[in-house]
Design an enzyme around this catalytic site. Structure first.
Site, PDB file in Angstrom:
ATOM      1  N   ASP A   1      -7.165 -19.769  12.792  1.00 58.18           N
ATOM      2  CA  ASP A   1      -5.714 -19.689  13.030  1.00 58.18           C
ATOM      3  C   ASP A   1      -5.424 -18.893  14.294  1.00 58.18           C
ATOM      4  O   ASP A   1      -4.560 -19.275  15.095  1.00 58.18           O
ATOM      5  CB  ASP A   1      -5.027 -19.018  11.832  1.00 58.18           C
ATOM      6  CG  ASP A   1      -5.254 -19.782  10.529  1.00 58.18           C
ATOM      7  OD1 ASP A   1      -5.444 -21.007  10.612  1.00 58.18           O
ATOM      8  OD2 ASP A   1      -5.245 -19.156   9.461  1.00 58.18           O
TER       9      ASP A   1
ATOM     10  N   GLU B   1      -3.373 -19.606   2.100  1.00 58.22           N
ATOM     11  CA  GLU B   1      -2.924 -20.986   2.288  1.00 58.22           C
ATOM     12  C   GLU B   1      -1.457 -21.153   1.918  1.00 58.22           C
ATOM     13  O   GLU B   1      -0.717 -21.889   2.591  1.00 58.22           O
ATOM     14  CB  GLU B   1      -3.795 -21.943   1.470  1.00 58.22           C
ATOM     15  CG  GLU B   1      -5.265 -21.953   1.858  1.00 58.22           C
ATOM     16  CD  GLU B   1      -5.484 -22.278   3.320  1.00 58.22           C
ATOM     17  OE1 GLU B   1      -4.636 -22.983   3.914  1.00 58.22           O
ATOM     18  OE2 GLU B   1      -6.481 -21.810   3.884  1.00 58.22           O
TER      19      GLU B   1
END
Length: 604
Positions: free
Chosen positions: A504, A428
């Protein structure tokens, strides 16, 4: 509380019950009724009646040890005991009576006819009527037998209805509909200049943007009858009933003019006609043809306005959307920043909210949300406040409710191992650090590694400062680089890859393909559309419109584009390795950090 109904029994159950009742009646009730008709007398009376000539038929039943006999008119049946009388047969013949071996009818013939024939017929007719009413009730209530009649709901002006003031974020659509209401209230203003109102107005847009609510607002504002009906209600199991309903609906509308007719989900009956299809589509096409005829048959200024809503405008028949039928198309799109803020404030009036809530910040965090989703966000905030024992919702409740809508609820029982927690922290922070080190990237709002019910082990929230309608090629490439930042951080620190980057990868690939096939951002293909989008309001499914050789080149360029941005993200993280480690350790300890905390450590 939802009503719990007993399960419906099949029709064979009722017929079995009816047959069982008849069998029990024949085997139990009939013999009992027959016995009630026989009069028992002594043997001396029988002999006296023989001598007096009052006996008609005589039957000797030796097994039952009795004698059955009737009077001369055979209207009454008697029985007596059979005694040892050797002269009985001769005495019967001398008296003029008849000996018979057949069963003497023990009941009245009329009664026997009623019980044997009329009663079963009555039972089956009553059963048929009951089942018929039951079926019709399931099909459509008390008016189910009125085949071909429109079951449109009619509304009039109500003091408690939805008004235009209750609808926010769609100013252009409201302006168009306000003009319709004003025309219905005062048509003389428009007739004076020679203007006529559109016969039909088509509301198009994604689900949840408020198309039906706008129609309800028209009903609340207009002091005229308002007919509301769903497109699926026209489609019936009987051929021709849909067209009949259309005729009846427009007949009622003309009688009540000036009025408004609203057809929700009109694509159920308004799809493009295909001459090669038969069978089930024939009923839909008949309904559509009748609708086209009725709309085209209106005279000018009759005061009947047709409103319709759909989220599949590309599937509608061109004859339906041409001028003269649906003259005006009103887009009801997703609200912009100001629209989201207004919608949040409208729904916030229904709950108790703290006075210091920054609605602009909440609206920016809810970028891309529809009106229905914003209403759900406000309601989730109120529910969270109740769970925490507060009497009003705070800004933190609203922020958390946005995260609930985006990523789901927090999984409190999901415990990550130390190694997994460290991997997610670096992942992250990799996203956030790549975004922060690039220009034209949205600022980081929040970073968390708390697992969510959507399956996400963590996420990084970026929030634009204002409205963003266009994105340049550089901004799109930066977004792809940000999406690859999580995997790049894992490879840099742990020299391996995990499954956490699946979403992603999907988003980066989709964005890169759109840049090449739809946005014309490839030097090889220039401004050539290689992909078409269908159902833009329902997911936006796309399909390639090129040869196999061109598709192979597209795949190659997509791979090169994503790979190039992946390498850029890896370089950014390598140059800021110390900050990456510091921020990842801080997130590992805190589990959730704000964008301000992130930027403070980054700029220290």
């Amino acid at each position: 509380m939802k009503e719990v109904r007993p399960p419906k029994r099949p029709l064979i159950f009722y017929y079995c019950v009816a047959v069982l009742i008849l069998l029990l009646f024949n085997f139990l009730a009939m013999p009992w009724l027959a016995q009630r008709q026989i009069q028992e007398v002594d043997y001396n009376t029988f002999v006296e009646m023989l001598e007096d000539g009052q006996v008609g038929l005589v039957q000797l039943q030796e097994q039952e040890n009795r004698v059955l006999f009737t009077n001369t008119e055979e209207t009454a049946v008697y029985k007596t005991a059979l005694v040892g009388d050797p002269d009985l047969t001769q005495r019967v013949l001398d008296a003029g009576a008849s000996l018979t071996g057949e069963e003497i009818q023990q009941t009245d013939p009329i009664l026997s006819f009623l019980l044997s024939w009329v009663l079963p017929i009555v039972i089956f007719i009553a059963l048929g009527q009951y089942l018929s009413r039951r079926m019709m009730k399931n099909m459509g209530g008390p008016n189910a037998m009125a085949f071909g009649k429109s079951n449109a709901k009619m509304y009039v002006k109500s003091s408690e209805g939805i008004k235009f003031s209750d609808v926010a974020g769609e100013d252009e659509a409201k302006e168009n509909l306000k003009e319709i209401v004003e025309y219905l209230h005062d048509p003389g203003r428009y007739r004076e200049i020679g203007a006529t109102m559109p016969k039909g107005i088509l509301l198009v847009g994604p689900p949840g943007t408020g198309k039906t609510m706008l129609a309800k607002a028209v009903a609340g504002e207009a002091n005229v009858p308002f007919f509301s009906m769903s497109g699926s209600e026209f489609v019936e199991m009987f051929v021709g009933m849909g067209a009949s309903k259309v005729r009846d609906l427009f007949k009622q509308a003309k009688e009540k003019a000036p009025c408004i007719v609203f057809i929700d989900e009109i694509d159920a009956i308004g799809q493009k006609r295909n001459s090669g299809t038969y069978g089930g589509n024939d009923e839909r096409e008949q309904t559509l043809n009748q609708l086209l005829t009725e709309m085209d048959g209106f005279e000018e200024n009759t005061g009947v306005i047709i409103l319709a809503a759909t989220n599949r405008p590309e599937s509608l028949d061109p004859a339906l959307t041409r001028p003269g039928r649906f003259d005006r198309r009103v887009p009801v799109e997703l609200p912009d920043l100001q629209g989201r803020e207004d919608i949040l404030k409208v729904h916030a009036k229904k709950i108790k909210v703290a006075e210091d809530v920054d609605w602009n910040k909440i609206a920016r965090m809810a970028s891309g949300a529809s009106g229905a989703e914003l209403a759900n966000i406000v309601n989730e905030a109120a529910l969270r406040a109740v769970r925490d024992g507060r009497r009003f919702a705070t800004e933190a409740d609203l922020e958390e409710s946005i995260e609930v809508v985006i990523a789901g609820y927090q999984k409190k029982n999901a415990i990550l191992t130390d190694e997994e927690k460290k991997v997610v922290s670096y992942h992250e922070i990799g996203h956030a650090l790549v975004a922060a080190k690039q220009t034209n990237s949205a600022p980081v709002q929040k970073i968390t590694i708390i697992p969510r019910t959507s399956g996400a082990l963590g996420y990084t929230m970026q929030v634009d400062e204002g409205n963003h309608y266009l994105m340049s090629q550089a901004e799109l490439e930066n977004k792809i680089a940000t999406l690859t930042g999580g995997r790049a951080a894992e490879e840099l620190v742990f020299h391996s890859a995990s499954t956490g980057a699946s979403n992603d990868i999907e988003q980066a690939t989709k964005l890169a393909r759109a840049m090449i096939t739809r946005y014309g951002m490839s030097p090889d293909f220039d401004m050539v559309a290689l992909e078409t989008v269908q159902n833009q309001y329902l997911g936006g499914d796309s399909s390639l419109a090129c040869s196999a050789e061109t598709a192979a080149k597209i795949d190659q360029q997509v791979v090169e584009l994503v790979k190039r941005q992946h390498e850029k993200a890896s370089q950014i993280l390598s140059e800021n390795r110390k900050k990456l480690d510091e921020l990842a350790q801080y997130l590992y300890e805190k589990e959730t950090i704000t964008g301000d905390e992130f930027m403070e450590i980054l700029n220290k």
